[in-house]
Design a protein around this motif. Structure first.
Motif, short mmCIF file in Angstrom:
data_model
loop_
_atom_site.label_atom_id
_atom_site.label_comp_id
_atom_site.label_asym_id
_atom_site.label_seq_id
_atom_site.Cartn_x
_atom_site.Cartn_y
_atom_site.Cartn_z
N LYS A 79 12.16 -17.55 18.24
CA LYS A 79 12.35 -18.45 17.10
C LYS A 79 12.98 -19.77 17.53
O LYS A 79 12.65 -20.83 17.00
CB LYS A 79 13.23 -17.74 16.05
N TYR A 138 13.51 -11.76 19.59
CA TYR A 138 13.03 -12.49 18.42
C TYR A 138 13.77 -13.82 18.26
O TYR A 138 13.15 -14.86 18.00
CB TYR A 138 13.21 -11.63 17.16
N MET A 165 10.40 -6.07 18.53
CA MET A 165 10.78 -7.02 19.60
C MET A 165 12.22 -6.84 20.05
O MET A 165 12.54 -7.06 21.21
CB MET A 165 10.63 -8.46 19.10
N ILE A 172 10.75 -7.78 14.13
CA ILE A 172 12.10 -7.86 14.71
C ILE A 172 12.51 -6.51 15.29
O ILE A 172 13.09 -6.43 16.38
CB ILE A 172 13.12 -8.36 13.66
#
Length: 200
Positions: A127, A123, A118, A115
């Motif tokens: 997701k 992130y 990124m 996280i």
């Protein structure tokens, strides 16, 4: 006919340097994974011990390192997440031709580093592409154990024969295939997830 796709995370989407942690730990006397360290890492990956416990117990094995040095060494494996892979999975999700799942052997410290590398916004975008986002430390199973695949199939009412699984570790794809799941053992450096459709 394939209706469901289960993706691994590391070296499928996010790049890894799998030798970096061992190289960093060699400064503190690491030469190979001992049975004690192997059990410790697997238990941590399954979320059976906390990050603090993991670092403290690792510190007893490598007493010359500080806890922060051990964390840094542990997270050295995590590299970048190429933008073309994020755009690829977002496009695949928008097409709605398949049910998409993520299934990763990932521990708490590594996902925190992911996280951080990124950025939260990227992130969260990643997701959001998946119907379910399974990280081993949150579900207390790990690949290649059969129970992790059985858990995902049962939890989501998936037919193994209609399911496609991608992982860079052959041991994991072999385990999935034993349950009737079609698999792609992606060869890192020679193949890329953005070419998935040629494998389906």
């Amino acid at each position: 006919m394939i209706k469901n796709i289960i993706f691994d995370f590391g070296d499928i989407f996010i790049n890894l340097n799998k030798t970096a942690t061992a190289l960093e730990l060699s400064k503190f006397g690491f030469t190979k994974i001992s049975p004690e360290l192997d059990v410790l890492m697997k238990n941590y990956e399954k979320g059976l011990i906390s990050s603090d416990d993991f670092i403290n117990k690792t510190n007893k094995i490598f007493p010359t390192a500080t806890p922060q040095e051990l964390k840094n060494a542990w997270n050295k494996i995590i590299l970048d997440f190429p933008e073309e892979r994020l755009l690829f999975i977002e496009t695949l999700a928008k097409e709605k031709n398949y049910r998409l799942f993520l299934l990763s052997n990932t521990n708490e410290l590594h996902i925190e580093q992911v996280i951080k590398n990124m950025g939260t916004e990227r992130y969260d975008r990643f997701k959001a592409c998946f119907e379910q986002f399974y990280l081993s430390h949150l579900i207390n199973f790990r690949k290649p154990n059969a129970n992790i695949y059985e858990f995902v199939l049962k939890e989501n009412n998936l037919n193994a024969k209609e399911t496609f699984f991608i992982d860079d570790t052959e041991e994991n794809t072999i385990a999935a295939e034993k349950l009737g799941i079609k698999s792609w053992n992606l060869q890192v450096g020679n193949e890329d997830i953005i070419n998935l459709k040629s494998k389906l």
